[in-house]
Design a protein around this motif. Structure first.
Motif, PDB file in Angstrom:
ATOM      1  N   LEU B  44      -1.480   2.693  17.116  1.00 16.14           N
ATOM      2  CA  LEU B  44      -0.499   3.629  16.558  1.00 16.14           C
ATOM      3  C   LEU B  44      -0.292   4.789  17.526  1.00 16.14           C
ATOM      4  O   LEU B  44      -1.254   5.318  18.083  1.00 16.14           O
ATOM      5  N   LEU B  46       0.643   8.531  17.472  1.00 17.76           N
ATOM      6  CA  LEU B  46       0.737   9.612  16.486  1.00 17.76           C
ATOM      7  C   LEU B  46       1.327  10.859  17.143  1.00 17.76           C
ATOM      8  O   LEU B  46       0.992  11.183  18.289  1.00 17.76           O
ATOM      9  N   GLU B  57      -5.926  11.461   8.881  1.00 15.71           N
ATOM     10  CA  GLU B  57      -4.723  10.663   8.560  1.00 15.71           C
ATOM     11  C   GLU B  57      -5.023   9.166   8.691  1.00 15.71           C
ATOM     12  O   GLU B  57      -4.668   8.358   7.835  1.00 15.71           O
ATOM     13  N   ALA B  60      -7.021   7.769   5.894  1.00 20.21           N
ATOM     14  CA  ALA B  60      -6.187   7.575   4.701  1.00 20.21           C
ATOM     15  C   ALA B  60      -5.269   6.354   4.872  1.00 20.21           C
ATOM     16  O   ALA B  60      -5.108   5.550   3.960  1.00 20.21           O
ATOM     17  N   MET B  61      -4.728   6.165   6.090  1.00 24.13           N
ATOM     18  CA  MET B  61      -3.872   4.995   6.348  1.00 24.13           C
ATOM     19  C   MET B  61      -4.665   3.710   6.133  1.00 24.13           C
ATOM     20  O   MET B  61      -4.183   2.745   5.542  1.00 24.13           O
ATOM     21  N   GLN B  64      -5.411   3.153   2.417  1.00 20.68           N
ATOM     22  CA  GLN B  64      -4.240   2.858   1.578  1.00 20.68           C
ATOM     23  C   GLN B  64      -3.476   1.605   1.997  1.00 20.68           C
ATOM     24  O   GLN B  64      -2.776   0.996   1.186  1.00 20.68           O
ATOM     25  N   LEU B  65      -3.573   1.248   3.298  1.00 21.30           N
ATOM     26  CA  LEU B  65      -2.688   0.140   3.729  1.00 21.30           C
ATOM     27  C   LEU B  65      -3.315  -0.825   4.739  1.00 21.30           C
ATOM     28  O   LEU B  65      -3.291  -2.029   4.561  1.00 21.30           O
ATOM     29  N   LEU B  66      -3.897  -0.260   5.791  1.00 23.80           N
ATOM     30  CA  LEU B  66      -4.227  -1.109   6.948  1.00 23.80           C
ATOM     31  C   LEU B  66      -5.429  -2.023   6.709  1.00 23.80           C
ATOM     32  O   LEU B  66      -5.552  -3.075   7.326  1.00 23.80           O
TER      33      LEU B  66
END
Lengths: 80, 80
Positions: B44, B46, B57, B60-61, B64-66
């Motif tokens: 990524l 950023l 961050e 949290a990514m 929640q998603l990765l």
């Protein structure tokens, strides 16, 4: 012998899944992400202990199955 | 700032795709392969230049998603 094969999309090739990850992160409120790229890493335990044999086998595995040479590049690394 | 997230299956969790790769390699005549493991690497870009912000961050990514915390573990690394 342990082998690590890293498979990535060639530059300029669209990665729809990476784009989807980028959009999903943005929709979750992560506005700080400027780019997303994905790499597939495949780790293999090989019975052979001969480095040259391992390298030629891995190259053949990549060309035949693990990577699509048209849209992907691959990098091989070996550890004893 | 560039971030690298490596997502792997937890030990003991079955990876059907890795198994399929193993079977496919065997059917192509590569009888030397004793084990196959896969890792997803997501890179990524950023916008932030603050390390602490980036780390929180990214955590949290991942949560929640990765990564799916039930069956996967993740490792984050940052480069300026």
């Amino acid at each position: 012998m342990k082998a690590r094969v890293e498979v990535s999309f060639r530059d300029g090739v669209l990665d729809p899944e990476a784009q989807a990850i980028g959009r999903a992160l943005a929709s979750l409120g992560f506005g700080d992400v400027r780019g997303v790229r994905r790499t597939k890493v495949i780790e293999l335990d090989l019975a052979t202990t001969d480095r040259a044999t391992a390298e030629s086998e891995l190259k053949a595995m990549c060309e035949q199955l693990l990577a699509n040479p048209v849209i992907e590049t691959y990098r091989i690394s070996l550890t004893e």
